[in-house]
Design a protein around this motif. Structure first.
Motif, PDB file in Angstrom:
ATOM      1  N   ASN A   5     -29.391 -26.000  37.123  1.00  0.00           N
ATOM      2  CA  ASN A   5     -28.026 -25.977  36.565  1.00  0.00           C
ATOM      3  C   ASN A   5     -27.475 -27.362  36.276  1.00  0.00           C
ATOM      4  O   ASN A   5     -26.792 -27.573  35.290  1.00  0.00           O
ATOM      5  CB  ASN A   5     -27.068 -25.272  37.537  1.00  0.00           C
ATOM      6  CG  ASN A   5     -27.398 -23.808  37.665  1.00  0.00           C
ATOM      7  OD1 ASN A   5     -28.079 -23.235  36.805  1.00  0.00           O
ATOM      8  ND2 ASN A   5     -26.950 -23.187  38.751  1.00  0.00           N
ATOM      9  N   GLU A   6     -27.774 -28.296  37.175  1.00  0.00           N
ATOM     10  CA  GLU A   6     -27.169 -29.630  37.072  1.00  0.00           C
ATOM     11  C   GLU A   6     -28.108 -30.660  36.452  1.00  0.00           C
ATOM     12  O   GLU A   6     -27.801 -31.847  36.432  1.00  0.00           O
ATOM     13  CB  GLU A   6     -26.741 -30.114  38.471  1.00  0.00           C
ATOM     14  CG  GLU A   6     -25.862 -29.147  39.243  1.00  0.00           C
ATOM     15  CD  GLU A   6     -24.551 -28.858  38.536  1.00  0.00           C
ATOM     16  OE1 GLU A   6     -24.002 -29.796  37.912  1.00  0.00           O
ATOM     17  OE2 GLU A   6     -24.088 -27.708  38.597  1.00  0.00           O
ATOM     18  N   LYS A   7     -29.269 -30.176  36.024  1.00  0.00           N
ATOM     19  CA  LYS A   7     -30.274 -31.068  35.407  1.00  0.00           C
ATOM     20  C   LYS A   7     -30.616 -32.255  36.320  1.00  0.00           C
ATOM     21  O   LYS A   7     -30.586 -33.411  35.918  1.00  0.00           O
ATOM     22  CB  LYS A   7     -29.798 -31.554  34.039  1.00  0.00           C
ATOM     23  CG  LYS A   7     -29.556 -30.416  33.058  1.00  0.00           C
ATOM     24  CD  LYS A   7     -29.270 -30.928  31.667  1.00  0.00           C
ATOM     25  CE  LYS A   7     -29.168 -29.799  30.665  1.00  0.00           C
ATOM     26  NZ  LYS A   7     -28.145 -28.756  31.021  1.00  0.00           N
ATOM     27  N   ILE A   8     -30.904 -31.942  37.556  1.00  0.00           N
ATOM     28  CA  ILE A   8     -31.295 -32.973  38.520  1.00  0.00           C
ATOM     29  C   ILE A   8     -32.823 -33.055  38.549  1.00  0.00           C
ATOM     30  O   ILE A   8     -33.499 -32.030  38.657  1.00  0.00           O
ATOM     31  CB  ILE A   8     -30.740 -32.640  39.927  1.00  0.00           C
ATOM     32  CG1 ILE A   8     -29.212 -32.664  39.903  1.00  0.00           C
ATOM     33  CG2 ILE A   8     -31.288 -33.601  40.976  1.00  0.00           C
ATOM     34  CD1 ILE A   8     -28.558 -32.051  41.134  1.00  0.00           C
ATOM     35  N   LYS A   9     -33.325 -34.279  38.451  1.00  0.00           N
ATOM     36  CA  LYS A   9     -34.793 -34.451  38.432  1.00  0.00           C
ATOM     37  C   LYS A   9     -35.359 -34.530  39.843  1.00  0.00           C
ATOM     38  O   LYS A   9     -34.696 -34.978  40.764  1.00  0.00           O
ATOM     39  CB  LYS A   9     -35.147 -35.735  37.674  1.00  0.00           C
ATOM     40  CG  LYS A   9     -35.491 -35.478  36.224  1.00  0.00           C
ATOM     41  CD  LYS A   9     -36.457 -36.501  35.629  1.00  0.00           C
ATOM     42  CE  LYS A   9     -36.162 -37.930  35.969  1.00  0.00           C
ATOM     43  NZ  LYS A   9     -36.531 -38.926  34.993  1.00  0.00           N
TER      44      LYS A   9
END
Ligand SMILES: [Zn+2]
Length: 564
Positions: free
Chosen positions: A193-197
Motif C-alpha cells: 500500500n505504501e510502496k515501501i521497499k
C-alpha cells in the motif's frame, strides 16, 4: 485481545544533524529524553512535501500511522493466529520430523505470496520463504519442534495425555510461527500500500530442542544478505533483552564405541563390552563434574546400550550435551570429553569409532538498538487482558507443579534488561539462535503464551499452549513484531545503528562455527519415535472446518481444574 487503545499524539520535529523529519510519538519523546534514539525517519523528499502540504500525511503516512495499521491488521487476523497455534499444537511433532507442521506453514506462506525454498541445508522440514525486493532484508524466525513424552490435553490443569507416552508441545514451540507469519503478512500489505521497499524472509527453527539446524543455515549462507533478524520465543511475559543473554551455548556430541560379542555367561572373557566403555565414560564425566566452573552443565543419555544381556554388547553409544558460557569454554569441555572417551575405550579394550556432532549453539547476544525500538512497541501493546478463566487455569497449574508461590499470569511488563555479565551468569538453557545472533543483528521477542513458574520441557508447559492464554499471548507478540518491522523498514537509521552495534559486538569475539565442514544435520533423529506414534496422533489433528477451537474439538471445558 491484548493491547492498549492506540491513540498517539504526533509531534513534528526537524533534526538538523540528520536532515530528516522525525515524527515523534509520546513514547519516543519520553525515550529520547532518556537518551534512547528510537526514531522514525522519512526522507528529505517527503520532508519538503510534508512542509508544503502538511495534510498530505494521508498519502505518505508517518510510521506511527503505519504502526497503527500494523496493529489493526494483526488484530483482524487473530482468528488465523488461533488456528495456527492450535493446529501446530495438535501435530505435536519432534525435531527434524516436523513434516505436517512444515507443510501446513509453507501452505499459508505460499497462499500469501511468499516464494518458498524447501529443504534448505539438506533438512527436509526446513525452508526459506521470501517476499519483496531489495534492501533492507529482514528475516523472521521461530522454532517449531515439540518435546518427547509431553502429550497433554490443553486447558486441563492435571496430567491427562492426549496419547500416553506421545510427544507434544511441552515447550510451546507451537506458537511462535503464528506470531511471525501474521506480523509478516501485515507488514507485506503495508509495504504494498505504501510502496515501501525491502524483503521479508521467514524461516523455521527446526529441531531447536536438538540445537540441530541454525548453525547449518548460517554455514550454508542463508543469512548472507540479511540486514537484521527478529526471532520470537514463547514465554510468560512480553519482553526483549539486549547484549549477552543469560544461559549457555552448547555442543551436542554422540560417542560410539565398538567391542566384541561373546556369550555373556559361557565365555565372557572372550568379549569386549562397548557398554563398559559408555559406563566408564559416564563415570569419568561424573567425577570430572566436581572440578568444573559453576555455569557448566553436562548431561547425557545412553542411545545404544547393547542388544540383550546374554550377548556382550559389541556396539554402544552415549549422547552428551556440553554447556558453557562461551565458545572457548565449550571447546574446553569438548577436549575433556574426548579425553574421557579415549580413556574409557582404553580401559574397556574397545575402540572409539565415532565422535559425531549432533548439534551446536553459540551463546546468545542480542542487538541493543533493535531491542530498544522493540521495547517501545512492547510498552505500546502491553500485556494481554487475562480473564478469570485464564487466571484460574494458571493458578491451578502452578499449584499442580508444586510451586510455593501461586501468582497466576503476569499483569505487569518486565523491564528492558541489558547484558548478563559472565560473573552473574550461572548458566542454563541454550538456543541455536545464538549462531544467528553472531551472524546478523538479532533480537528475541518473548511473548506471553505460557504460564510462569513451570519446570520446562514437561507436560505442564503444554497445558496453556492451545488455550486463550496462548492465543492472546501470540496476538500481542504479533503486534509487537509487526510494529518493529515498521521500524526496521521505515527507519533507515535503526538498521544503521543496529549494524554499528553489531560491528562493535563482533570486534573482539569472532564467530566460528562449532560444526565442522564435514558435519551434516542429524535429520534421522526422532524418526522412530514419530513412526511409533504418528498414526495414533493423526486422529487428534485439529480440524478448523468443523471446530472453532482445538478445545472445542477435544470437548474440553475451559478451564478444567481438579475438584478437591
Ligand atoms: Zn524453545
Amino acid at each position: 485481545m491484548g493491547g492498549v487503545p492506540y491513540c498517539v499524539p504526533f509531534r513534528v520535529k526537524f533534526d538538523k544533524v540528520t536532515m530528516v523529519l522525525r515524527i515523534l510519538t509520546y513514547n519516543e519523546v519520553k525515550t529520547k529524553r532518556e537518551g534512547i534514539f528510537v526514531m522514525n525517519k522519512i526522507n528529505l523528499k517527503s520532508l519538503l512535501y510534508l512542509i508544503i502540504v502538511p495534510f498530505l500525511f494521508a498519502e505518505n503516512p508517518p510510521s506511527d500511522k503505519l504502526k497503527l495499521m500494523a496493529v489493526e491488521k494483526v488484530e483482524s487476523q487473530s482468528k488465523l493466529i488461533q488456528e495456527m497455534v492450535d493446529m501446530i499444537f495438535s501435530f505435536g511433532e519432534l525435531g527434524f520430523q516436523e513434516i505436517e507442521t512444515s507443510n501446513y506453514l509453507i501452505g499459508i506462506l505460499e497462499q500469501n505470496g511468499f516464494k518458498v525454498t524447501r529443504g534448505i541445508s539438506g533438512i527436509p522440514t526446513a525452508w526459506m520463504a521470501e517476499w519483496g525486493k531489495g534492501k533492507p532484508v529482514i528475516a523472521l524466525g521461530s522454532d517449531i519442534d515439540g518435546i518427547p513424552k509431553s502429550s497433554q490435553m490443553p486447558g486441563v490443569a492435571y496430567h491427562k495425555p492426549i496419547i500416553e507416552g506421545a510427544p507434544g508441545h511441552g515447550e510451546g514451540h507451537n506458537s511462535g510461527q503464528a506470531v511471525i507469519v501474521v506480523a509478516a503478512i501485515a507488514m507485506k500489505e503495508i509495504m504494498i500500500n505504501e510502496k515501501i521497499k525491502g524483503t521479508l524472509k521467514i524461516w523455521p527453527g527446526v529441531a531447536e530442542e536438538l540445537v540441530g539446524t541454525k548453525a547449518y543455515f548460517v554455514r550454508d549462507g542463508y543469512f548472507k544478505d540479511v540486514d537484521a533478524c527478529i526471532f520470537t520465543h514463547v514465554s510468560s511475559n512480553l519482553a526483549v533483552t539486549h547484549g549477552q543473554a543469560g544461559g549457555n551455548g552448547l555442543l551436542s556430541v554422540e560417542y560410539s564405541f565398538k567391542g566384541k560379542t561373546a556369550h555373556s555367561a559361557g565365555s565372557p572373557w572372550r568379549g569386549k563390552s562397548a557398554l563398559d566403555a559408555v559406563e566408564l565414560m559416564n563415570i569419568g564425566w561424573n567425577f570430572r563434574r566436581e572440578h568444573l566452573r559453576p555455569p557448566s552443565r553436562i548431561h547425557y543419555i545412553i542411545t545404544d546400550g547393547g542388544d540383550q544381556p546374554n550377548v556382550v554388547p559389541r556396539n554402544a553409544s552415549v549422547w552428551y550435551y556440553l554447556r558453557e558460557l562461551d565458545y572457548e569454554h565449550i571447546m574446553e569441555l569438548f577436549d575433556y570429553s574426548n579425553d574421557i572417551a579415549e580413556g574409557a575405550a582404553k580401559m574397556s579394550g574397545t575402540e572409539l569409532i565415532s565422535t559425531r556432532i549432533l548439534g551446536s549453539a553459540w551463546p546468545r547476544h542480542f542487538n541493543e538498538p533493535i531491542a530498544r525500538a522493540m521495547y517501545t512497541n512492547i510498552k505500546e501493546v502491553g500485556l494481554p487482558v487475562w480473564d478469570k478463566n485464564d487466571q484460574a487455569l494458571a493458578k491451578a497449574v502452578q499449584k499442580e507443579a508444586g510451586n510455593k508461590e501461586i501468582k497466576g499470569l503476569p499483569t505487569e511488563l518486565d523491564s528492558l534488561r541489558g547484558p548478563v555479565s559472565s560473573k552473574n551468569n550461572w548458566g542454563g538453557g541454550s538456543d541455536d539462535i545464538g549462531d544467528i545472533s553472531w551472524t546478523v543483528p538479532t533480537v528475541t521477542l518473548r511473548f506471553p503464551s505460557n504460564i510462569p513458574g513451570l519446570p520446562g520441557h514437561n507436560w505442564l508447559n503444554g497445558i496453556s499452549m492451545a488455550t486463550p492464554i496462548a492465543h492472546k499471548g501470540a496476538v500481542a507478540g504479533a503486534k509487537v513484531t509487526a510494529m518493529t518491522l515498521v521500524d526496521l523498514f521505515t527507519d533507515k537509521g535503526l538498521v544503521k545503528d543496529a549494524k554499528k552495534y553489531f560491528k562493535n559486538q563482533t570486534k573482539e569475539t569472532k564467530y566460528q562455527p562449532m560444526i565442522r565442514k564435514t558435519d551434516k544435520p542429524a535429520i534421522e533423529l526422532n524418526e522412530e519415535i514419530m513412526r511409533n506414534y504418528r498414526d495414533e496422533m493423526k486422529k487428534f489433528y485439529y480440524d478448523p472446518s468443523k471446530y472453532d477451537t482445538y478445545l472445542d474439538q477435544l470437548g474440553i471445558t475451559y478451564p478444567t481444574i481438579k475438584k478437591k
